[in-house]
Structure formats: structure tokens, C-alpha cells
Design an enzyme around this catalytic site. Structure first.
Site, PDB file in Angstrom:
ATOM      1  N   CYS A   2     -67.701  59.355  42.100  1.00 26.22           N
ATOM      2  CA  CYS A   2     -67.677  60.809  42.014  1.00 26.22           C
ATOM      3  C   CYS A   2     -67.419  61.164  40.553  1.00 26.22           C
ATOM      4  O   CYS A   2     -66.319  60.962  40.051  1.00 26.22           O
ATOM      5  CB  CYS A   2     -66.587  61.398  42.909  1.00 26.22           C
ATOM      6  SG  CYS A   2     -66.435  63.197  42.783  1.00 26.22           S
ATOM      7  N   GLU A 105     -74.033  64.094  43.121  1.00 28.77           N
ATOM      8  CA  GLU A 105     -74.380  62.685  42.971  1.00 28.77           C
ATOM      9  C   GLU A 105     -75.835  62.612  42.553  1.00 28.77           C
ATOM     10  O   GLU A 105     -76.614  63.535  42.822  1.00 28.77           O
ATOM     11  CB  GLU A 105     -74.131  61.928  44.281  1.00 28.77           C
ATOM     12  CG  GLU A 105     -74.172  60.419  44.138  1.00 28.77           C
ATOM     13  CD  GLU A 105     -73.259  59.901  43.036  1.00 28.77           C
ATOM     14  OE1 GLU A 105     -73.794  59.627  41.933  1.00 28.77           O
ATOM     15  OE2 GLU A 105     -72.055  59.798  43.260  1.00 28.77           O
TER      16      GLU A 105
END
Length: 221
Positions: A2, A105
Site C-alpha cells: 500500500c 494500487e
């Protein structure tokens, strides 16, 4: 992993969702939060009252002699955080929630990387599992955090093999309770979040640069 997330709903909405007791904290909408930046985290005191606190994204352990000689990890694998020297103390004693409305992402597509925004289908805020540390430096104390990651669920697996840990609301109290240090119990809270509750869609590549901000970054292509 992340490496970017967003916090754009009013802080009052996060205060209500996380049952934060103080009302003096303010934080404007951010659509492209990047490592090294200071953002809100949520922690609980010894009687369970939850408060916002600012912390810098990128962990510096309290035992570090010189922050320049160590990496400042923005993520920690949940599977090994309980035993890794960098994270094990915080995993047992200093867990926090990192409030978010979405995270990003990047998916490889025809030789390039396409950013995706991932959020909850109902649009609710959510709490990422974080670990907090306090480091005493030459200029004073620095509060830092890292975000735990876990294996991707079936939705995230089409984009990346890892995803941030999302703590279920029913586990907030235990996650924030520093007296809860049974590793097996904690591991039950950090499994991949159910894909049926999440949504992902492609967004502008402008999010690639931390210098870019604005609501257009979270709009579906």
C-alpha cells in the site's frame, strides 16, 4: 503493498464512524496521500477513548540510533510483523487505525502500470491496520507509522498480490487495546477483507505523482 491512499470525506464523518471522542482535530480532504507525509491516525488511551493524532508515514523504531541509517518502511507484512525486530514491539503494544476512504494500487497493463482506486462499495470510511512508533531525534520526538499488508483477496488479486489490512469495525476496540497481545487472536483480525464488500476501478495516471491532488484523481475512467 500500500503506497498511496486517500482521505477525502469530512473528518466529522470519520469521527462518527470510528467513535473518536475529541472534536478539536481537523484535516482537509486529501486525494493522494504519499509516504513521508503526516496524516491522522487513531489510537486509544488506557480506558478506550479514541483520539486522532498526526503521524508521519514511514516507521522509525524507538530503538533506532540514527534514522538516516535505517529504512523507514511504509508497509509491514502482517504474517511476520509479530516476530520482525522492526515491528514486533509495536505489533503487540502500539496498534493504530489509519482512517481512509480509498487506496490505490497499480496493475501491469500492456507494459505500463494502470492505477486503480479501491474502496468499500457502500462508500463508508475504513480503518487500515497500522503500527505506531515514537522516535526521539535531535530535534525532538517524531511519531511515525506503517501500514500492515496481507495476501490479496480475489478482487485485489487481479491487480496485485498484496493488499492493506482493513480492520473490521467490530474489531476496532480489540485492535486498539494495548493489553490484547495474543498473536493468534490478533492474526484473526488481519485476514484479507471480504472482496464482496469492495470495489475497484481504473483512475487517472495523474495519481502517479504525489504532487497532484484533487477530486479528479478518484473519478472513474
Amino acid at each position: 503493498m500500500c503506497g498511496r491512499f486517500a482521505l477525502y470525506q469530512p473528518i466529522s464523518q470519520h469521527r462518527d464512524h470510528f467513535h473518536v471522542t475529541d472534536d478539536g482535530f481537523d484535516f482537509g480532504p486529501r486525494y493522494n496521500i504519499a509516504p513521508s507525509q503526516a496524516v491522522p491516525i487513531i489510537r486509544a488511551d488506557h480506558i478506550g477513548n479514541r483520539t486522532f493524532q498526526r503521524a508521519q508515514w514511514g516507521l522509525i523504531p524507538s530503538w533506532a540510533k540514527d534514522s538516516d541509517t535505517l529504512p523507514k518502511p511504509i508497509n509491514a507484512k502482517s504474517e511476520t510483523a509479530a516476530i520482525k525486530p522492526m515491528f514486533r514491539q509495536a505489533f503487540r503494544k502500539s496498534r493504530v487505525l489509519v482512517p481512509a476512504d480509498a487506496f490505490y494500487e497499480w496493475k501491469p497493463v500492456t507494459g505500463q502500470k494502470q492505477p486503480y482506486l479501491i474502496h468499500l462499495k457502500d462508500g463508508a470510511p475504513f480503518g487500515l491496520g497500522g503500527l505506531l512508533e515514537h522516535w526521539q531525534g535531535p530535534a525532538g520526538e517524531i511519531t511515525t507509522f506503517t501500514i500492515l499488508t496481507t495476501a490479496a483477496n480475489s478482487l485485489m488479486a487481479t491487480i496485485h498480490d498484496r493488499m492493506p489490512v482493513i480492520i473490521a469495525p467490530e474489531n476496532y476496540a480489540e485492535w486498539l487495546d494495548s493489553t490484547v497481545n495474543d498473536v493468534n487472536r490478533l492474526h484473526t483480525m488481519i485476514s484479507p477483507y471480504p472482496e464482496c464488500s469492495m470495489e475497484a476501478y481504473p483512475v487517472s495516471k495523474r495519481v502517479n505523482s504525489p504532487a497532484n491532488e484533487g477530486v479528479e484523481l478518484v473519478e472513474r475512467l
